[in-house]
Scaffold this motif. Sequence first.
Motif, PDB file in Angstrom:
ATOM      1  N   SER A 180      25.891  -2.120  17.218  1.00  0.00           N
ATOM      2  CA  SER A 180      25.779  -1.170  16.364  1.00  0.00           C
ATOM      3  C   SER A 180      26.724  -0.461  15.585  1.00  0.00           C
ATOM      4  N   GLU A 183      29.327  -2.342  10.419  1.00  0.00           N
ATOM      5  CA  GLU A 183      28.581  -1.860   9.266  1.00  0.00           C
ATOM      6  C   GLU A 183      29.229  -2.377   8.144  1.00  0.00           C
ATOM      7  N   ARG A 203      18.976  -2.546  10.698  1.00  0.00           N
ATOM      8  CA  ARG A 203      19.385  -1.640   9.782  1.00  0.00           C
ATOM      9  C   ARG A 203      20.407  -0.379  10.373  1.00  0.00           C
ATOM     10  N   GLY A 204      20.084  -0.169  11.616  1.00  0.00           N
ATOM     11  CA  GLY A 204      20.731   1.040  12.515  1.00  0.00           C
ATOM     12  C   GLY A 204      20.920   2.156  11.438  1.00  0.00           C
ATOM     13  N   ARG A 205      21.926   2.779  11.340  1.00  0.00           N
ATOM     14  CA  ARG A 205      22.236   3.945  10.642  1.00  0.00           C
ATOM     15  C   ARG A 205      22.447   3.548   9.138  1.00  0.00           C
ATOM     16  N   TYR A 245      23.253  -7.151  15.012  1.00  0.00           N
ATOM     17  CA  TYR A 245      22.453  -7.247  16.083  1.00  0.00           C
ATOM     18  C   TYR A 245      23.322  -7.890  17.068  1.00  0.00           C
ATOM     19  N   ALA A 280      24.121  -2.902  10.309  1.00  0.00           N
ATOM     20  CA  ALA A 280      24.814  -3.476  11.524  1.00  0.00           C
ATOM     21  C   ALA A 280      24.475  -5.038  12.017  1.00  0.00           C
TER      22      ALA A 280
END
Length: 359
Positions: free
Chosen positions: A319, A322, A268-270, A316, A314
Amino acid sequence: MGDIVTGKLDDGSSPAISLLQPFIFFGRIYNQTYVNNNGDLTFDQPWYSFTPYQFPAHGGRDIIAPFWTDIDNRANGIISYQQYTSGSVLTQATQHINQYFPQLRIRATWVFIATWDRVAYYPNSGTVRFSSKHCNYICMNTNCPAGYDTGNSSYYFSIPGSFQHNYTNLTYSSNVNVTGRWAFRVDQGSQTWPFYPFGVGDIMSDGRSPAVSLVQPFLFFGKTYSQTYINENGYLTFDNVWDSCVSYPFPRHGVPDIIAPFWTCIFRGRGVISYRQYTSGSVLTQATQDIYQYFAQLRFRATWVFVTTWARVAYYPNSGTEPSFQVVLISDGHLSFILMNYGQIAPTSMLVQVSTIWE
């Protein structure tokens, strides 16, 4: 006038301002903002810089800059903000957005206004050279970008000429044919992607959802499902959660029923992974129109829509990538359909599977 942002300061900022309604900014959801003296808004932290740079910067900061330059309000001028959740301002905002974006049927429920009124350029503290209230834009000997820029992504808009001393362009031109006004849609990207509304429903906080109960059963190739699981790696399952991030070509006999708008190794990241169900309102109208457009021979009227969105997640472990995509389940209780919508998809060297499989 609203709440005063700061006292008489040079290069100051407001404290964190809690937003009465979350604001979706290109897939990110913000619950606070900072109104900075030097003509811009930020979200994660205040920003004191008085030396603007040209957009896009591809840095680490989301920024909205109506007029970013070296501003000094110690001698004169007021910087203020106000929020509205009811009243005539919401009616006005609704009318404006529907005027500029007639394809959308929007009814504003929240408005946030930040105003830099009759402030001055540093070091000319005794002169009035910028007024957002009176549209009196006169810049001298400085670069003042106007527009928005997003951190670590490709989303940006810079008003033409705003970094080349052509500041009369701000006052006497427009992108919505209203002189001196610029309007942008920022919930799902600067491109017009066919995304259904997202980001305001239930949000996943980890790599997979618990069983999500469906308000209306979903018929999937002869099977009727009353629940689904949303998996971080870009797919839906029905019988149980599934953690696999290594995709393979379909058909693959013996695996669970799966709907994979973009199955690959994702974290998920940001970004935001969210879902929402609809049983009434404009989304059902939109779904009915879409299905009629694609399957004109059917007499169909949607009674249920389930929208799952992977917004600016993101790959893997990269990061800085998007991709954004969405799967939409649509049903009238008898007929069932799946839409897969795509925004900006970053390149990847990993295997990706996009399809559905049933057993």
